[in-house]
Design a protein around this motif. Sequence first.
Motif, PDB file in Angstrom:
ATOM      1  N   ASP A 177      91.262 132.292  34.492  1.00  0.00           N
ATOM      2  CA  ASP A 177      90.743 132.254  33.127  1.00  0.00           C
ATOM      3  C   ASP A 177      91.342 131.043  32.419  1.00  0.00           C
ATOM      4  OD1 ASP A 177      89.334 132.966  30.879  1.00  0.00           O
ATOM      5  OD2 ASP A 177      90.053 135.043  30.863  1.00  0.00           O
ATOM      6  N   TYR A 178      90.739 130.682  31.307  1.00  0.00           N
ATOM      7  CA  TYR A 178      91.189 129.535  30.506  1.00  0.00           C
ATOM      8  C   TYR A 178      91.151 129.970  29.049  1.00  0.00           C
ATOM      9  CZ  TYR A 178      90.929 125.030  28.088  1.00  0.00           C
ATOM     10  OH  TYR A 178      91.151 123.962  27.241  1.00  0.00           O
ATOM     11  N   LEU A 179      92.257 129.703  28.331  1.00  0.00           N
ATOM     12  CA  LEU A 179      92.332 130.107  26.929  1.00  0.00           C
ATOM     13  C   LEU A 179      93.062 129.028  26.143  1.00  0.00           C
ATOM     14  CD1 LEU A 179      91.652 132.478  25.022  1.00  0.00           C
ATOM     15  CD2 LEU A 179      93.941 133.378  25.491  1.00  0.00           C
ATOM     16  N   GLN A 180      92.440 128.578  25.062  1.00  0.00           N
ATOM     17  CA  GLN A 180      93.046 127.542  24.225  1.00  0.00           C
ATOM     18  C   GLN A 180      93.933 128.175  23.158  1.00  0.00           C
ATOM     19  OE1 GLN A 180      90.244 124.797  22.562  1.00  0.00           O
ATOM     20  NE2 GLN A 180      91.805 123.638  21.431  1.00  0.00           N
ATOM     21  N   LYS A 181      95.141 127.601  22.987  1.00  0.00           N
ATOM     22  CA  LYS A 181      96.066 128.103  21.971  1.00  0.00           C
ATOM     23  C   LYS A 181      95.510 127.837  20.581  1.00  0.00           C
ATOM     24  CE  LYS A 181     100.206 127.184  24.785  1.00  0.00           C
ATOM     25  NZ  LYS A 181     101.417 126.351  24.924  1.00  0.00           N
ATOM     26  N   GLN A 182      95.735 128.788  19.677  1.00  0.00           N
ATOM     27  CA  GLN A 182      95.288 128.658  18.301  1.00  0.00           C
ATOM     28  C   GLN A 182      96.416 129.126  17.384  1.00  0.00           C
ATOM     29  OE1 GLN A 182      91.709 130.975  18.058  1.00  0.00           O
ATOM     30  NE2 GLN A 182      90.568 129.678  19.497  1.00  0.00           N
ATOM     31  N   SER A 183      96.208 128.982  16.103  1.00  0.00           N
ATOM     32  CA  SER A 183      97.214 129.430  15.151  1.00  0.00           C
ATOM     33  C   SER A 183      97.068 130.926  14.919  1.00  0.00           C
ATOM     34  CB  SER A 183      97.040 128.683  13.817  1.00  0.00           C
ATOM     35  OG  SER A 183      95.749 128.923  13.283  1.00  0.00           O
ATOM     36  N   PHE A 201      99.197 123.587  29.921  1.00  0.00           N
ATOM     37  CA  PHE A 201      98.593 122.481  30.671  1.00  0.00           C
ATOM     38  C   PHE A 201      99.476 121.236  30.625  1.00  0.00           C
ATOM     39  CE2 PHE A 201      95.904 118.596  30.451  1.00  0.00           C
ATOM     40  CZ  PHE A 201      95.549 118.546  31.785  1.00  0.00           C
ATOM     41  N   GLU A 202      99.798 120.752  29.420  1.00  0.00           N
ATOM     42  CA  GLU A 202     100.575 119.515  29.295  1.00  0.00           C
ATOM     43  C   GLU A 202     102.063 119.829  29.417  1.00  0.00           C
ATOM     44  OE1 GLU A 202      98.078 116.317  26.738  1.00  0.00           O
ATOM     45  OE2 GLU A 202      99.179 117.795  25.563  1.00  0.00           O
ATOM     46  N   MET A 203     102.632 119.450  30.559  1.00  0.00           N
ATOM     47  CA  MET A 203     104.060 119.626  30.807  1.00  0.00           C
ATOM     48  C   MET A 203     104.564 118.389  31.540  1.00  0.00           C
ATOM     49  SD  MET A 203     104.305 123.660  32.007  1.00  0.00           S
ATOM     50  CE  MET A 203     103.139 123.452  33.359  1.00  0.00           C
ATOM     51  N   PRO A 204     105.831 118.003  31.307  1.00  0.00           N
ATOM     52  CA  PRO A 204     106.374 116.831  31.985  1.00  0.00           C
ATOM     53  C   PRO A 204     106.471 117.065  33.496  1.00  0.00           C
ATOM     54  CG  PRO A 204     108.116 118.033  30.844  1.00  0.00           C
ATOM     55  CD  PRO A 204     106.819 118.634  30.413  1.00  0.00           C
ATOM     56  N   ILE A 241      96.175 132.199  34.445  1.00  0.00           N
ATOM     57  CA  ILE A 241      95.488 131.894  33.191  1.00  0.00           C
ATOM     58  C   ILE A 241      96.092 130.630  32.598  1.00  0.00           C
ATOM     59  CG2 ILE A 241      94.989 132.697  30.846  1.00  0.00           C
ATOM     60  CD1 ILE A 241      95.143 135.557  31.906  1.00  0.00           C
ATOM     61  N   LEU A 242      95.238 129.636  32.373  1.00  0.00           N
ATOM     62  CA  LEU A 242      95.682 128.394  31.738  1.00  0.00           C
ATOM     63  C   LEU A 242      95.605 128.604  30.227  1.00  0.00           C
ATOM     64  CD1 LEU A 242      96.622 125.633  32.807  1.00  0.00           C
ATOM     65  CD2 LEU A 242      94.327 124.771  32.311  1.00  0.00           C
ATOM     66  N   PHE A 243      96.792 128.595  29.592  1.00  0.00           N
ATOM     67  CA  PHE A 243      96.909 128.862  28.154  1.00  0.00           C
ATOM     68  C   PHE A 243      97.487 127.601  27.517  1.00  0.00           C
ATOM     69  CE2 PHE A 243      99.417 131.134  24.670  1.00  0.00           C
ATOM     70  CZ  PHE A 243      98.301 131.361  23.880  1.00  0.00           C
ATOM     71  N   THR A 244      96.611 126.785  26.936  1.00  0.00           N
ATOM     72  CA  THR A 244      97.019 125.428  26.559  1.00  0.00           C
ATOM     73  C   THR A 244      96.582 125.057  25.159  1.00  0.00           C
ATOM     74  OG1 THR A 244      96.756 123.085  27.150  1.00  0.00           O
ATOM     75  CG2 THR A 244      94.933 124.546  27.670  1.00  0.00           C
ATOM     76  N   GLY A 245      97.405 124.187  24.543  1.00  0.00           N
ATOM     77  CA  GLY A 245      97.063 123.689  23.217  1.00  0.00           C
ATOM     78  C   GLY A 245      96.044 122.573  23.288  1.00  0.00           C
ATOM     79  N   ARG A 246      95.906 121.968  24.423  1.00  0.00           N
ATOM     80  CA  ARG A 246      94.928 120.888  24.580  1.00  0.00           C
ATOM     81  C   ARG A 246      93.661 121.473  25.177  1.00  0.00           C
ATOM     82  NH1 ARG A 246      95.562 115.658  28.604  1.00  0.00           N
ATOM     83  NH2 ARG A 246      93.402 114.926  28.465  1.00  0.00           N
ATOM     84  N   GLY A 247      92.592 121.448  24.406  1.00  0.00           N
ATOM     85  CA  GLY A 247      91.365 122.073  24.881  1.00  0.00           C
ATOM     86  C   GLY A 247      90.210 121.112  24.982  1.00  0.00           C
ATOM     87  N   SER A 248      89.466 121.239  26.053  1.00  0.00           N
ATOM     88  CA  SER A 248      88.243 120.465  26.229  1.00  0.00           C
ATOM     89  C   SER A 248      87.436 121.130  27.326  1.00  0.00           C
ATOM     90  CB  SER A 248      88.546 119.015  26.612  1.00  0.00           C
ATOM     91  OG  SER A 248      89.019 118.932  27.951  1.00  0.00           O
TER      92      SER A 248
END
Length: 378
Positions: free
Chosen positions: A102-108, A57-60, A81-88
Amino acid sequence: MGGVDILHVDDDKGLASLTADLLERKDSRFNVETAASATEGLQLLDDFSPDCIVSDFEMPGIDGLEFLEAVRAEHSKLPFILFTGRGSEEIASDAISAGATDYLQKQSGTDQYELLANRINNAVTRYHSEKQLRETKEEYAAVFENARNGLLLVDVEQDGFRFRRCNSRVQEFTGLSESELIGKTPQEALGDENARAVVGAYRTCVDMRETISYTVTLTHPVGEVVHEVNTTPIIRDGEVEQLVVAFTDITERHAREQKLREERAVIQQALDTLDEPLFVTDTHGSLKHCNRRALEATGHTEQTAVGTPITDLFPDNEREMITDAVDDALRTGRTTVTASLRLDSGQRQPYEFRAHSLTDLDNNIAGLVILGQDAPDS
């Protein structure tokens, strides 16, 4: 499903490389191409046709949602599929609203890549299934529209029938517009008298649960039309849900055949006025037609006479002579022979038979016409 090409867009090149490596390990069918920005991803799309896009999601410059909008402008169904570290919830809602698959939040940890691989697999499977279904429907529509016959798709309802779809040939054959047919019952579209004829056939098809063929004459805006029809049931879960009605306009052919029948009837009446027996044979000497006097004399009907060798109408000792006479007439065009016709009473009646050859439209010998007259010495 064969190989799966994936475009992964993330400005973190190290993470993008790791994601590509882990996804390819999770599923041997996966082939992952990476791009470091949305701009680079859009450029890759010109040459690379992925089965799925995975994007941060967050890219320059262009962020993931803007990238999604640009992709959707050209590829409305491609899995994204939006695979992003910023989730809300707001980002997830915006992504789905913009057309994300689809939407998926990055995790460890690496478990997230198992989940991502499953999401990709599900999205691509659904994408290919829907694509194949669309292509099948398009092929069906093309065949339906370009068929030489008029085609109607008819819904079978609890209390009757309703026209669901038609091709342009239906309009050509009937003069009825699509709006005058589609969504209407036969009564509404065709009128009560026409409807009675077609509904009876539709009900027969539903009851028999197999294709039926019939001819029906209907009155349309283009006039009175004779239709040659095949109606086929579509059965789902044991019930006839729809009918496919294929028909063509045979009005001109029907008129020609009717005229021919009338002409034949006149000719038959003329031949039946003869007091002498008359026979028509094919080139093998088998009967094709007899007049009334010939049938009365021999005891045959038109049905039993047709196909009978003409030699069967004569005594055994004269059959070779009749065979020779038939051959001679076919070879020379005409001949005369005196022979005894076997009568229905069992007696014999001598006749002088005059045979003339008949030709078809290409002037080929088609058979003989044989007229019996009282023998000169009888």
